[in-house]
Design a protein around this motif. Structure first.
Motif, PDB file in Angstrom:
ATOM      1  N   UNK A   1       0.826  -1.212   0.000  1.00  0.00           N
ATOM      2  CA  UNK A   1       0.000   0.000   0.000  1.00  0.00           C
ATOM      3  C   UNK A   1       0.861   1.262   0.000  1.00  0.00           C
ATOM      4  N   UNK A   2       1.865   1.324   0.877  1.00  0.00           N
ATOM      5  CA  UNK A   2       2.713   2.514   0.977  1.00  0.00           C
ATOM      6  C   UNK A   2       3.844   2.513  -0.048  1.00  0.00           C
ATOM      7  N   UNK A   3       4.125   1.375  -0.648  1.00  0.00           N
ATOM      8  CA  UNK A   3       5.153   1.308  -1.682  1.00  0.00           C
ATOM      9  C   UNK A   3       6.571   1.475  -1.178  1.00  0.00           C
ATOM     10  N   UNK A   4       6.833   1.112   0.070  1.00  0.00           N
ATOM     11  CA  UNK A   4       8.172   1.228   0.641  1.00  0.00           C
ATOM     12  C   UNK A   4       8.957  -0.044   0.330  1.00  0.00           C
ATOM     13  N   UNK A   5      10.112   0.122  -0.268  1.00  0.00           N
ATOM     14  CA  UNK A   5      10.960  -1.008  -0.610  1.00  0.00           C
ATOM     15  C   UNK A   5      12.013  -1.214   0.476  1.00  0.00           C
ATOM     16  N   UNK A   6      11.928  -2.336   1.173  1.00  0.00           N
ATOM     17  CA  UNK A   6      12.949  -2.662   2.171  1.00  0.00           C
ATOM     18  C   UNK A   6      14.123  -3.345   1.477  1.00  0.00           C
ATOM     19  N   UNK A   7      15.321  -3.152   2.030  1.00  0.00           N
ATOM     20  CA  UNK A   7      16.537  -3.588   1.345  1.00  0.00           C
ATOM     21  C   UNK A   7      17.008  -4.969   1.749  1.00  0.00           C
ATOM     22  N   UNK A   8      16.866  -5.310   3.023  1.00  0.00           N
ATOM     23  CA  UNK A   8      17.498  -6.521   3.539  1.00  0.00           C
ATOM     24  C   UNK A   8      16.649  -7.767   3.431  1.00  0.00           C
ATOM     25  N   UNK A   9      17.110  -8.810   4.088  1.00  0.00           N
ATOM     26  CA  UNK A   9      16.447 -10.112   4.069  1.00  0.00           C
ATOM     27  C   UNK A   9      15.254 -10.114   5.015  1.00  0.00           C
ATOM     28  N   UNK A  10      14.096 -10.432   4.472  1.00  0.00           N
ATOM     29  CA  UNK A  10      12.897 -10.523   5.312  1.00  0.00           C
ATOM     30  C   UNK A  10      13.015 -11.698   6.275  1.00  0.00           C
ATOM     31  N   UNK A  11      13.658 -12.766   5.838  1.00  0.00           N
ATOM     32  CA  UNK A  11      13.843 -13.930   6.706  1.00  0.00           C
ATOM     33  C   UNK A  11      14.691 -13.582   7.924  1.00  0.00           C
ATOM     34  N   UNK A  12      15.753 -12.817   7.710  1.00  0.00           N
ATOM     35  CA  UNK A  12      16.608 -12.409   8.830  1.00  0.00           C
ATOM     36  C   UNK A  12      15.853 -11.490   9.779  1.00  0.00           C
ATOM     37  N   UNK A  13      15.019 -10.621   9.221  1.00  0.00           N
ATOM     38  CA  UNK A  13      14.220  -9.746  10.086  1.00  0.00           C
ATOM     39  C   UNK A  13      13.232 -10.561  10.917  1.00  0.00           C
ATOM     40  N   UNK A  14      12.594 -11.560  10.303  1.00  0.00           N
ATOM     41  CA  UNK A  14      11.638 -12.395  11.043  1.00  0.00           C
ATOM     42  C   UNK A  14      12.344 -13.140  12.173  1.00  0.00           C
ATOM     43  N   UNK A  15      13.533 -13.683  11.874  1.00  0.00           N
ATOM     44  CA  UNK A  15      14.295 -14.367  12.916  1.00  0.00           C
ATOM     45  C   UNK A  15      14.660 -13.414  14.050  1.00  0.00           C
ATOM     46  N   UNK A  16      15.042 -12.192  13.703  1.00  0.00           N
ATOM     47  CA  UNK A  16      15.365 -11.190  14.724  1.00  0.00           C
ATOM     48  C   UNK A  16      14.125 -10.830  15.542  1.00  0.00           C
ATOM     49  N   UNK A  17      12.974 -10.714  14.855  1.00  0.00           N
ATOM     50  CA  UNK A  17      11.729 -10.385  15.551  1.00  0.00           C
ATOM     51  C   UNK A  17      11.329 -11.499  16.514  1.00  0.00           C
ATOM     52  N   UNK A  18      11.562 -12.749  16.118  1.00  0.00           N
ATOM     53  CA  UNK A  18      11.252 -13.867  17.019  1.00  0.00           C
ATOM     54  C   UNK A  18      12.125 -13.809  18.278  1.00  0.00           C
ATOM     55  N   UNK A  19      13.396 -13.485  18.099  1.00  0.00           N
ATOM     56  CA  UNK A  19      14.285 -13.345  19.253  1.00  0.00           C
ATOM     57  C   UNK A  19      13.851 -12.175  20.131  1.00  0.00           C
ATOM     58  N   UNK A  20      13.413 -11.106  19.491  1.00  0.00           N
ATOM     59  CA  UNK A  20      12.924  -9.945  20.240  1.00  0.00           C
ATOM     60  C   UNK A  20      11.652 -10.289  21.006  1.00  0.00           C
ATOM     61  N   UNK A  21      10.802 -11.114  20.391  1.00  0.00           N
ATOM     62  CA  UNK A  21       9.583 -11.549  21.065  1.00  0.00           C
ATOM     63  C   UNK A  21       9.897 -12.278  22.360  1.00  0.00           C
ATOM     64  N   UNK A  22      10.931 -13.073  22.327  1.00  0.00           N
ATOM     65  CA  UNK A  22      11.350 -13.803  23.516  1.00  0.00           C
ATOM     66  C   UNK A  22      11.619 -12.844  24.674  1.00  0.00           C
ATOM     67  N   UNK A  23      12.160 -11.663  24.350  1.00  0.00           N
ATOM     68  CA  UNK A  23      12.495 -10.680  25.385  1.00  0.00           C
ATOM     69  C   UNK A  23      11.271  -9.928  25.885  1.00  0.00           C
ATOM     70  N   UNK A  24      10.499  -9.358  24.945  1.00  0.00           N
ATOM     71  CA  UNK A  24       9.420  -8.470  25.367  1.00  0.00           C
ATOM     72  C   UNK A  24       8.217  -9.219  25.921  1.00  0.00           C
ATOM     73  N   UNK A  25       7.950 -10.427  25.423  1.00  0.00           N
ATOM     74  CA  UNK A  25       6.847 -11.194  26.017  1.00  0.00           C
ATOM     75  C   UNK A  25       7.205 -11.641  27.430  1.00  0.00           C
ATOM     76  N   UNK A  26       8.473 -11.986  27.643  1.00  0.00           N
ATOM     77  CA  UNK A  26       8.915 -12.299  29.005  1.00  0.00           C
ATOM     78  C   UNK A  26       8.792 -11.078  29.903  1.00  0.00           C
TER      79      UNK A  26
END
Length: 376
Positions: free
Chosen positions: A250-275
């Motif tokens: 919708x916004x047309x923003x092109x991200x540069x990096x790996x979406x898979x790496x971002x998802x893995x990082x987000x999962x690790x972050x979830x471990x912190x903030x949900x705790x």
């Protein structure tokens, strides 16, 4: 071990079903990662966009009219002519952000070699737009004066020995939408992770189902782990869809990096903030108390993490203090991946620190959670 993992999986499915039966939280997740991101990304502007300008033309010369005509969209609205007596009230009433006062005999003094002075009055309520807009108007005036003198055979400004050439990397157009949209995704990950994790524990108490769990052959570690993976999975899935559909589509923003790496990082972050969310919930007995405790924590995590203002602009002691917050490291990792296309070789130190912080929050939350169960 196998039995414990099976218990965690089944309890997690129960958490997902409980979340599905809560229409308020479901609506909050859908709204936050769709319209909430779109509204902020398109509504909050850091750059100058259609700023209102008025010109007090006391010279009435060709040059003064050319300067007024050169102030054009999309940075500014078309300049309106007003009198000097109206300027003060116009600024007080907020009718204009910029009022450019061109003095009498401006063109004549310029041609005779006596550099005149222009006055620019600015409503600096919107600081970012005021500062950038003043620089833009100064550039417009300089360009028009140079063109005017050159067309009349006058001496153009001498070339400097060295010219400073600016190159904007990763966002060449200096557009706020790519920054704001991605940072809003990260902010909502933080906000909803803490809310969902804490609500999951509070909901068990308020509905009386915590006692049911106590008589089941499950441990506190299994109960807590199930809440972490279930709520974390929902947030990461919603954030991923938001990056693909809302931000990218919708916004047309092109991200540069790996979406898979971002998802893995987000999962690790979830471990912190949900705790962290469960840790905060162990200090409260109701959603009202939890909200009062979580709000200041979330405000500090979001405002001082670097997602709103650069971390480098803060006092050194505050920068050092915010290193214990998982949001600070995740923002740095996410910006490196999505903006600059960084790979694992670049972001692994931030991920390592994020994992250590998450482990610390998890251990503290587990200790508090066990005490809460024993009190129940």
């Amino acid at each position: 071990m196998k039995k414990s993992l099976l218990n965690i999986f089944r309890l997690g499915i129960k958490e997902l079903r409980s979340l599905r039966s809560d229409p308020v939280l479901v609506f909050l997740i859908i709204y936050a990662f769709s319209w909430g991101i779109y509204e902020v990304a398109t509504g909050v502007k850091f750059e100058v966009s259609y700023a209102s300008v008025a010109v007090i033309d006391e010279d009435r010369s060709n040059l003064s009219r050319e300067i007024a005509a050169a102030i054009l969209p999309p940075y500014f609205k078309h300049a309106e002519a007003i009198g000097a007596a109206e300027a003060g009230r116009a600024l007080e009433e907020g009718n204009y952000i910029f009022i450019l006062d061109i003095p009498p005999h401006f063109e004549r003094d310029l041609l005779s070699g006596h550099p005149p002075t222009l006055q620019l009055n600015i409503d600096a309520t919107a600081m970012s737009m005021a500062g950038n807009g003043a620089a833009y108007i100064q550039t417009i005036v300089s360009q028009e004066v140079t063109r005017f003198l050159t067309s009349r055979g006058g001496a153009a400004p001498a070339e400097a020995d060295a010219n400073l050439v600016k190159r904007a990397l990763f966002n060449p157009n200096l557009d706020s939408v790519p920054f704001t949209s991605v940072m809003e995704v990260i902010n909502y990950i933080t906000l909803l992770s803490v809310i969902l994790a804490g609500a999951a524990l509070i909901r068990e108490r308020e509905h009386g189902t915590l006692e049911h769990l106590l008589v089941m052959p499950v441990s506190a570690l299994e109960i807590m782990s199930s809440k972490l993976w279930a709520n974390g999975l929902v947030i990461v899935l919603a954030a991923t869809l938001s990056l693909i559909i809302t931000v990218g589509g919708i916004l047309g923003v092109q991200t540069e990096g790996s979406l898979t790496l971002f998802i893995a990082s987000a999962l690790l972050y979830q471990f912190s903030v949900t705790a962290l969310g469960i840790l905060l919930a162990t200090f409260t007995n109701s959603m009202a108390q939890y909200g009062l405790l979580a709000i200041p924590v979330l405000i500090l995590m979001q405002l001082l993490s670097g997602s709103s203002t650069p971390l480098e602009s803060m006092p050194v002691w505050l920068q050092n203090t915010m290193q214990i917050s998982p949001s600070t490291h995740f923002v740095a990792v996410a910006q490196a991946i999505l903006y600059r296309g960084a790979g694992l070789a670049v972001v692994w130190p931030g991920l390592a620190v994020l994992g250590l912080i998450g482990a610390g929050f998890f251990i503290l939350a587990l200790m508090r959670f066990r005490r809460a169960i024993l009190k129940s």
